[in-house]
Design an enzyme around this catalytic site. Structure first.
Site, PDB file in Angstrom:
ATOM      1  N   ASN A  60     -41.213   1.959   9.166  1.00 25.28           N
ATOM      2  CA  ASN A  60     -40.955   2.809  10.339  1.00 25.28           C
ATOM      3  C   ASN A  60     -42.240   3.519  10.774  1.00 25.28           C
ATOM      4  O   ASN A  60     -42.507   3.712  11.955  1.00 25.28           O
ATOM      5  CB  ASN A  60     -39.887   3.863  10.012  1.00 25.28           C
ATOM      6  CG  ASN A  60     -38.544   3.234   9.767  1.00 25.28           C
ATOM      7  OD1 ASN A  60     -38.273   2.137  10.228  1.00 25.28           O
ATOM      8  ND2 ASN A  60     -37.709   3.904   9.014  1.00 25.28           N
ATOM      9  N   LYS A  76     -37.860  11.921  -1.351  1.00 24.44           N
ATOM     10  CA  LYS A  76     -37.710  13.180  -2.083  1.00 24.44           C
ATOM     11  C   LYS A  76     -37.084  14.248  -1.185  1.00 24.44           C
ATOM     12  O   LYS A  76     -37.209  14.171   0.049  1.00 24.44           O
ATOM     13  CB  LYS A  76     -39.095  13.676  -2.557  1.00 24.44           C
ATOM     14  CG  LYS A  76     -39.733  12.790  -3.625  1.00 24.44           C
ATOM     15  CD  LYS A  76     -38.891  12.754  -4.872  1.00 24.44           C
ATOM     16  CE  LYS A  76     -39.535  11.971  -5.994  1.00 24.44           C
ATOM     17  NZ  LYS A  76     -38.598  11.765  -7.134  1.00 24.44           N
ATOM     18  N   LEU A  77     -36.472  15.256  -1.802  1.00 22.54           N
ATOM     19  CA  LEU A  77     -35.846  16.322  -1.017  1.00 22.54           C
ATOM     20  C   LEU A  77     -36.905  17.209  -0.374  1.00 22.54           C
ATOM     21  O   LEU A  77     -37.817  17.678  -1.058  1.00 22.54           O
ATOM     22  CB  LEU A  77     -34.937  17.159  -1.922  1.00 22.54           C
ATOM     23  CG  LEU A  77     -34.075  18.204  -1.205  1.00 22.54           C
ATOM     24  CD1 LEU A  77     -32.965  17.523  -0.383  1.00 22.54           C
ATOM     25  CD2 LEU A  77     -33.474  19.184  -2.193  1.00 22.54           C
ATOM     26  N   HIS A 103     -32.273   7.628   8.914  1.00 24.29           N
ATOM     27  CA  HIS A 103     -31.458   7.160   7.786  1.00 24.29           C
ATOM     28  C   HIS A 103     -30.849   5.807   8.160  1.00 24.29           C
ATOM     29  O   HIS A 103     -30.362   5.649   9.292  1.00 24.29           O
ATOM     30  CB  HIS A 103     -30.365   8.176   7.456  1.00 24.29           C
ATOM     31  CG  HIS A 103     -29.514   7.758   6.304  1.00 24.29           C
ATOM     32  ND1 HIS A 103     -29.917   7.862   4.986  1.00 24.29           N
ATOM     33  CD2 HIS A 103     -28.279   7.189   6.273  1.00 24.29           C
ATOM     34  CE1 HIS A 103     -28.958   7.389   4.216  1.00 24.29           C
ATOM     35  NE2 HIS A 103     -27.963   6.984   4.950  1.00 24.29           N
ATOM     36  N   ASP A 122     -29.424  14.444   4.406  1.00 22.88           N
ATOM     37  CA  ASP A 122     -28.626  13.730   5.430  1.00 22.88           C
ATOM     38  C   ASP A 122     -27.493  14.541   6.037  1.00 22.88           C
ATOM     39  O   ASP A 122     -26.493  13.969   6.489  1.00 22.88           O
ATOM     40  CB  ASP A 122     -28.041  12.435   4.812  1.00 22.88           C
ATOM     41  CG  ASP A 122     -29.124  11.554   4.239  1.00 22.88           C
ATOM     42  OD1 ASP A 122     -28.865  10.846   3.261  1.00 22.88           O
ATOM     43  OD2 ASP A 122     -30.257  11.611   4.754  1.00 22.88           O
TER      44      ASP A 122
HETATM   45  N1  LIG Z   1     -33.988  18.392   2.863  1.00 19.15           N
HETATM   46  C1  LIG Z   1     -33.898  17.072   3.141  1.00 19.15           C
HETATM   47  N2  LIG Z   1     -34.740  16.195   2.536  1.00 19.15           N
HETATM   48  C2  LIG Z   1     -34.665  14.867   2.822  1.00 19.15           C
HETATM   49  C3  LIG Z   1     -33.698  14.377   3.714  1.00 19.15           C
HETATM   50  C4  LIG Z   1     -32.800  15.334   4.330  1.00 19.15           C
HETATM   51  O1  LIG Z   1     -31.921  14.961   5.161  1.00 19.15           O
HETATM   52  N3  LIG Z   1     -32.945  16.656   4.012  1.00 19.15           N
HETATM   53  N4  LIG Z   1     -33.595  13.009   3.961  1.00 19.15           N
HETATM   54  C5  LIG Z   1     -34.204  12.159   2.923  1.00 19.15           C
HETATM   55  C6  LIG Z   1     -34.187  10.699   3.252  1.00 19.15           C
HETATM   56  N5  LIG Z   1     -32.992  10.129   2.636  1.00 19.15           N
HETATM   57  C7  LIG Z   1     -32.089   9.536   3.446  1.00 19.15           C
HETATM   58  O2  LIG Z   1     -32.265   9.374   4.656  1.00 19.15           O
HETATM   59  C8  LIG Z   1     -32.793  10.170   1.221  1.00 19.15           C
HETATM   60  C9  LIG Z   1     -33.870   9.913   0.374  1.00 19.15           C
HETATM   61  C10 LIG Z   1     -33.693   9.958  -1.010  1.00 19.15           C
HETATM   62  C11 LIG Z   1     -32.436  10.263  -1.551  1.00 19.15           C
HETATM   63  C12 LIG Z   1     -32.275  10.328  -3.044  1.00 19.15           C
HETATM   64  O3  LIG Z   1     -31.168  10.318  -3.549  1.00 19.15           O
HETATM   65  N6  LIG Z   1     -33.406  10.408  -3.780  1.00 19.15           N
HETATM   66  C13 LIG Z   1     -33.371  10.391  -5.251  1.00 19.15           C
HETATM   67  C14 LIG Z   1     -34.788  10.180  -5.804  1.00 19.15           C
HETATM   68  C15 LIG Z   1     -35.279   8.771  -5.440  1.00 19.15           C
HETATM   69  C16 LIG Z   1     -36.659   8.480  -6.028  1.00 19.15           C
HETATM   70  O4  LIG Z   1     -37.347   9.437  -6.454  1.00 19.15           O
HETATM   71  O5  LIG Z   1     -37.034   7.288  -6.021  1.00 19.15           O
HETATM   72  C17 LIG Z   1     -32.854  11.728  -5.785  1.00 19.15           C
HETATM   73  O6  LIG Z   1     -33.065  12.777  -5.129  1.00 19.15           O
HETATM   74  O7  LIG Z   1     -32.316  11.668  -6.882  1.00 19.15           O
HETATM   75  C18 LIG Z   1     -31.372  10.491  -0.722  1.00 19.15           C
HETATM   76  C19 LIG Z   1     -31.533  10.432   0.669  1.00 19.15           C
HETATM   77  C20 LIG Z   1     -35.605  12.605   2.595  1.00 19.15           C
HETATM   78  N7  LIG Z   1     -35.555  14.017   2.246  1.00 19.15           N
HETATM   79  N1  LIG Z   2     -32.532   7.532   2.984  1.00 21.70           N
HETATM   80  C1  LIG Z   2     -33.866   7.224   3.424  1.00 21.70           C
HETATM   81  C2  LIG Z   2     -34.045   5.732   3.521  1.00 21.70           C
HETATM   82  O1  LIG Z   2     -33.416   4.993   2.790  1.00 21.70           O
HETATM   83  N2  LIG Z   2     -34.875   5.327   4.462  1.00 21.70           N
HETATM   84  C3  LIG Z   2     -35.108   3.919   4.647  1.00 21.70           C
HETATM   85  O2  LIG Z   2     -36.259   3.484   3.938  1.00 21.70           O
HETATM   86  C4  LIG Z   2     -36.793   2.385   4.680  1.00 21.70           C
HETATM   87  C5  LIG Z   2     -38.260   2.556   4.858  1.00 21.70           C
HETATM   88  O3  LIG Z   2     -38.816   1.936   3.788  1.00 21.70           O
HETATM   89  P1  LIG Z   2     -40.331   1.490   3.843  1.00 21.70           P
HETATM   90  O4  LIG Z   2     -41.108   2.712   4.233  1.00 21.70           O
HETATM   91  O5  LIG Z   2     -40.610   1.000   2.462  1.00 21.70           O
HETATM   92  O6  LIG Z   2     -40.418   0.414   4.889  1.00 21.70           O
HETATM   93  C6  LIG Z   2     -36.208   2.375   6.052  1.00 21.70           C
HETATM   94  O7  LIG Z   2     -35.349   1.291   6.181  1.00 21.70           O
HETATM   95  C7  LIG Z   2     -35.462   3.666   6.111  1.00 21.70           C
HETATM   96  O8  LIG Z   2     -34.311   3.574   6.900  1.00 21.70           O
END
Ligand SMILES: Nc1nc2c(c(=O)[nH]1)N[C@@H](CN(C=O)c1ccc(C(=O)N[C@@H](CCC(=O)O)C(=O)O)cc1)CN2
Ligand SMILES: NCC(=O)N[C@@H]1O[C@H](COP(=O)([O-])[O-])[C@@H](O)[C@H]1O
Length: 276
Positions: free
Chosen positions: A91, A167-168, A185, A226
């Protein structure tokens, strides 16, 4: 397909799940104006210059014409953008192309990642975009939330886009950049979102649920995963025998259609993004 042609081809973007699709003629409808909090705000207010420029920009943008620099003149400052990635940066790359082609009214001035060796960071370095490590890793490298806020301020960042960041985002950042952090997302939130739903895990859950449709969601980021206000969604079919990779590709293909110009140029419902 380059970002320019894909952005030009977009026909239908469903902004904020409501009965009003953003099909061009409807942008004039009073009902849309009434529910246009998350669209180009047609604030027929006394801010004549900004509103006139914004309205003209919205009309051109909604008609899928590139909004040229001439249209925007010096009244609308180009936005300073930060992008957050954790992986390949698919993206991020299409956003960078759109910014270079003038289809996003801003410049990506800094990349933030928790994986300094990921594909997105490599692309940034190849394009002379500074890379910041966040959050702090076990060896002590990387920035604290407060240091990250200060660093982003040093780049005069107006707008943050999460593009596959895993990450959060801490509350300090959410509070420092109100209604200025967007996430893409890969599902139709609120379905298949939240902790544990990222990357192919999202698509596997969609497929195993038997859902007939999926698609990307662009939303504001708040303190939880999300749960922020949804700004736009695109819908794709889930085909019989789809693999997670096939569905991921179909969903990802829709992302350039989000006309990010709308969010970096006209600033959704917040005039501050139009501040000159
Ligand atoms: N405060 C916020 N932070 C993030 C958001 C958000 O909406 N509010 N969106 C995420 C992106 N995301 C989905 O779109 C998402 C990314 C990661 C996770 C997740 O469960 N992560 C794992 C760790 C994964 C890893 O370290 O490889 C976890 O927290 O256990 C859920 C949703 C980005 N940040
Ligand atoms: N919840 C967040 C999430 O899953 N995002 C997803 O990660 C991909 C980007 O990966 P990339 O940067 O490796 O192409 C994208 O498909 C995006 O929608």
């Amino acid at each position: 397909m380059d970002a320019q042609s894909s952005l030009l081809r977009s026909q239908y973007t469903i902004c904020k799940p409501s009965i009003h699709n953003s099909i061009v003629p409807s942008y004039l409808s009073t009902t849309l104006v009434a529910s246009s909090r998350t669209r180009c705000s047609f604030a027929f207010s006394s801010l004549a210059t900004k509103t006139k420029l914004k309205f003209r920009a919205c009309v051109k943008e909604l008609q899928n014409e590139p909004v040229t620099e001439d249209d925007m003149k010096s009244k609308i400052r180009r936005k300073s953008l930060a992008v957050f990635v954790s992986g390949g940066g698919s993206n991020f790359k299409s956003l960078h192309e759109a910014a270079v082609n003038g289809f996003v009214h801003g410049d990506i001035n800094v990349l933030v990642t928790n994986k300094p060796d990921c594909g997105g960071a490599a692309y940034a370095r190849d394009n002379d975009i500074p890379v910041i490590l966040f959050p702090k890793s076990k060896d002590g490298s990387g920035l604290s939330p407060i240091d990250l806020v200060n660093e982003l301020r040093s780049y005069n960042v107006d707008f943050i886009l999460l593009a596959g960041f895993l990450k959060l985002i801490p509350a300090e950042l959410v509070q420092a950049f109100p209604r200025s952090i967007l996430n893409i997302h890969p599902s139709l939130l609120p379905a298949f979102g939240g902790k544990g739903f990222y990357g192919t895990k999202v698509h596997k859950a969609v497929i195993s649920s038997g859902a007939r449709f999926s698609g990307p969601t662009i939303h504001y980021v708040d303190e939880e995963y999300d749960r922020g206000r949804i700004l736009a969604q695109r819908i794709v079919p889930v085909l019989p025998n789809d693999t997670a990779e096939e569905l991921a590709g179909r969903v990802l293909h829709e992302v350039p259609y989000f006309n990010l110009q709308r969010y970096t140029l006209t600033g959704c419902d917040d005039l501050k993004l139009l501040a000159s």
